[in-house]
Design a protein around this motif. Structure first.
Motif, PDB file in Angstrom:
ATOM      1  N   TYR A 294     -41.441  17.924  28.315  1.00 18.00           N
ATOM      2  CA  TYR A 294     -42.750  17.365  28.070  1.00 18.00           C
ATOM      3  C   TYR A 294     -43.496  18.056  26.934  1.00 18.00           C
ATOM      4  O   TYR A 294     -44.613  17.669  26.596  1.00 18.00           O
ATOM      5  CB  TYR A 294     -43.583  17.448  29.359  1.00 18.00           C
ATOM      6  CG  TYR A 294     -43.167  18.589  30.252  1.00 18.00           C
ATOM      7  CD1 TYR A 294     -42.415  18.352  31.408  1.00 18.00           C
ATOM      8  CD2 TYR A 294     -43.447  19.912  29.906  1.00 18.00           C
ATOM      9  CE1 TYR A 294     -42.000  19.405  32.212  1.00 18.00           C
ATOM     10  CE2 TYR A 294     -43.027  20.959  30.706  1.00 18.00           C
ATOM     11  CZ  TYR A 294     -42.301  20.694  31.863  1.00 18.00           C
ATOM     12  OH  TYR A 294     -41.869  21.748  32.644  1.00 18.00           O
TER      13      TYR A 294
ATOM     14  N   HIS B   7     -43.947  15.149  22.278  1.00 18.71           N
ATOM     15  CA  HIS B   7     -44.198  13.743  22.578  1.00 18.71           C
ATOM     16  C   HIS B   7     -42.950  12.914  22.260  1.00 18.71           C
ATOM     17  O   HIS B   7     -42.281  13.155  21.245  1.00 18.71           O
ATOM     18  CB  HIS B   7     -45.390  13.238  21.759  1.00 18.71           C
ATOM     19  CG  HIS B   7     -45.924  11.923  22.213  1.00 18.71           C
ATOM     20  ND1 HIS B   7     -45.331  10.724  21.865  1.00 18.71           N
ATOM     21  CD2 HIS B   7     -46.995  11.605  23.005  1.00 18.71           C
ATOM     22  CE1 HIS B   7     -46.015   9.727  22.399  1.00 18.71           C
ATOM     23  NE2 HIS B   7     -47.018  10.238  23.100  1.00 18.71           N
ATOM     24  N   PRO B   8     -42.599  11.939  23.110  1.00 26.81           N
ATOM     25  CA  PRO B   8     -41.392  11.135  22.876  1.00 26.81           C
ATOM     26  C   PRO B   8     -41.323  10.482  21.496  1.00 26.81           C
ATOM     27  O   PRO B   8     -40.245  10.385  20.899  1.00 26.81           O
ATOM     28  CB  PRO B   8     -41.456  10.080  23.985  1.00 26.81           C
ATOM     29  CG  PRO B   8     -42.235  10.731  25.080  1.00 26.81           C
ATOM     30  CD  PRO B   8     -43.245  11.599  24.383  1.00 26.81           C
TER      31      PRO B   8
ATOM     32  N   ARG C  13     -40.232  13.168  19.147  1.00 23.90           N
ATOM     33  CA  ARG C  13     -38.817  13.482  19.388  1.00 23.90           C
ATOM     34  C   ARG C  13     -37.918  12.476  18.683  1.00 23.90           C
ATOM     35  O   ARG C  13     -36.941  12.843  18.029  1.00 23.90           O
ATOM     36  CB  ARG C  13     -38.535  13.497  20.884  1.00 23.90           C
ATOM     37  CG  ARG C  13     -37.088  13.820  21.219  1.00 23.90           C
ATOM     38  CD  ARG C  13     -36.859  13.970  22.705  1.00 23.90           C
ATOM     39  NE  ARG C  13     -37.027  12.724  23.431  1.00 23.90           N
ATOM     40  CZ  ARG C  13     -37.903  12.513  24.401  1.00 23.90           C
ATOM     41  NH1 ARG C  13     -38.740  13.462  24.763  1.00 23.90           N
ATOM     42  NH2 ARG C  13     -37.970  11.352  25.026  1.00 23.90           N
ATOM     43  N   GLU C  14     -38.250  11.214  18.797  1.00 20.14           N
ATOM     44  CA  GLU C  14     -37.446  10.157  18.183  1.00 20.14           C
ATOM     45  C   GLU C  14     -37.409  10.309  16.658  1.00 20.14           C
ATOM     46  O   GLU C  14     -36.357  10.151  16.026  1.00 20.14           O
ATOM     47  CB  GLU C  14     -38.023   8.794  18.565  1.00 20.14           C
ATOM     48  CG  GLU C  14     -37.150   7.632  18.184  1.00 20.14           C
ATOM     49  CD  GLU C  14     -36.381   7.063  19.370  1.00 20.14           C
ATOM     50  OE1 GLU C  14     -35.744   6.033  19.186  1.00 20.14           O
ATOM     51  OE2 GLU C  14     -36.424   7.652  20.459  1.00 20.14           O
TER      52      GLU C  14
END
Length: 247
Positions: free
Chosen positions: A182, A185-186, A189-190
């Motif tokens: 966590y 942030h996703p 990350r992408e």
């Protein structure tokens, strides 16, 4: 050499707990992570030592390890800014970049075969020699990088570590085992794994760890578990889908 207060914050020498749970006060994070654009993370390419070490890393490291090192720089930058803004405001991006580029330099087959030292120690000594003695970098910076590399797998619950060392621990275990998933942030990350692809990093690093453990059963990696750590790296669920990306 006595510590200079001007270089303590600059090169990440500030003492912090080695126990990450203590740093985060038992919470998942101190500040809720928010999306960060890669354009807001500047690589210190204008630093001549960083530029030379980057070329060195590209020459010595396989692409999987080089990309991992670059991802670690981005994870570390994001974690520092969002979770530890006071430390981040004084930390040299160049010192962070040098540490990230060289933190796994001791894992290459040539480096492993050249010594009986564990890869983190060999990597720290390589970094110290390269930055200070070959490239003329500042002693405090070179030693900060070396110490962080030597201790980047020195996880525990007792004692302290430099802020730089803790930051590298947090960033590497995020990339290798998705601990504290966590913290980034996703969306961010992408973006990072799209730019610096994993190319099967989980399998690659697990294989490297097992190779060292076979060659050096005394290796410091055993501190994290001779089976637990390589397996944790190999079966990294959060990064599983990205490990298959090659293009």
């Amino acid at each position: 050499m006595c510590p200079n207060t001007d270089t303590v914050g600059l090169h990440g020498w500030t003492a912090v707990p080695v126990d990450a749970d203590a740093i985060f006060e038992g919470k998942p994070y101190l500040n809720e992570p928010t999306p960060v654009s890669l354009s807001d993370i500047a690589w210190p390419s204008d630093d001549p030592i960083v530029a030379k070490v980057q070329e060195y890393a590209k020459e010595k490291l396989p692409i999987e390890t080089y990309n991992h090192s670059m991802r670690v720089f981005h994870w570390a930058t994001i974690i520092a800014r969002q979770q530890f803004p006071t430390h981040a405001s004084s930390l040299s991006p160049s010192t962070l970049a040098l540490t990230c580029l060289l933190h796994d330099i001791g894992t290459t087959p040539a480096a492993r075969a050249s010594t009986q030292l564990s890869f983190e120690f060999q990597g720290g000594f390589i970094a110290l020699q390269l930055i200070q003695h070959q490239l003329g970098g500042a002693q405090s910076q070179a030693e900060a990088v070396a110490e962080a590399i030597i201790r980047h797998q020195d996880q525990g619950t007792v004692g302290t570590i430099t802020f730089l060392g803790q930051l590298i621990q947090l960033a590497t275990v995020y990339d290798n085992m998705s601990e504290r998933p966590y913290l980034v942030h996703p969306q961010t990350r992408e973006q990072v794994v799209t730019k610096f692809k994993r190319c099967g990093w989980s399998r690659c690093f697990s294989k490297s760890l097992r190779a060292e453990l076979k060659e050096k059963p005394w290796a410091h990696t055993t501190h994290l578990g001779s089976e637990k750590f390589p397996n944790g790296v190999r079966f990294n669920k959060l990064m599983e889908e990205y490990d298959a990306w090659t293009e």
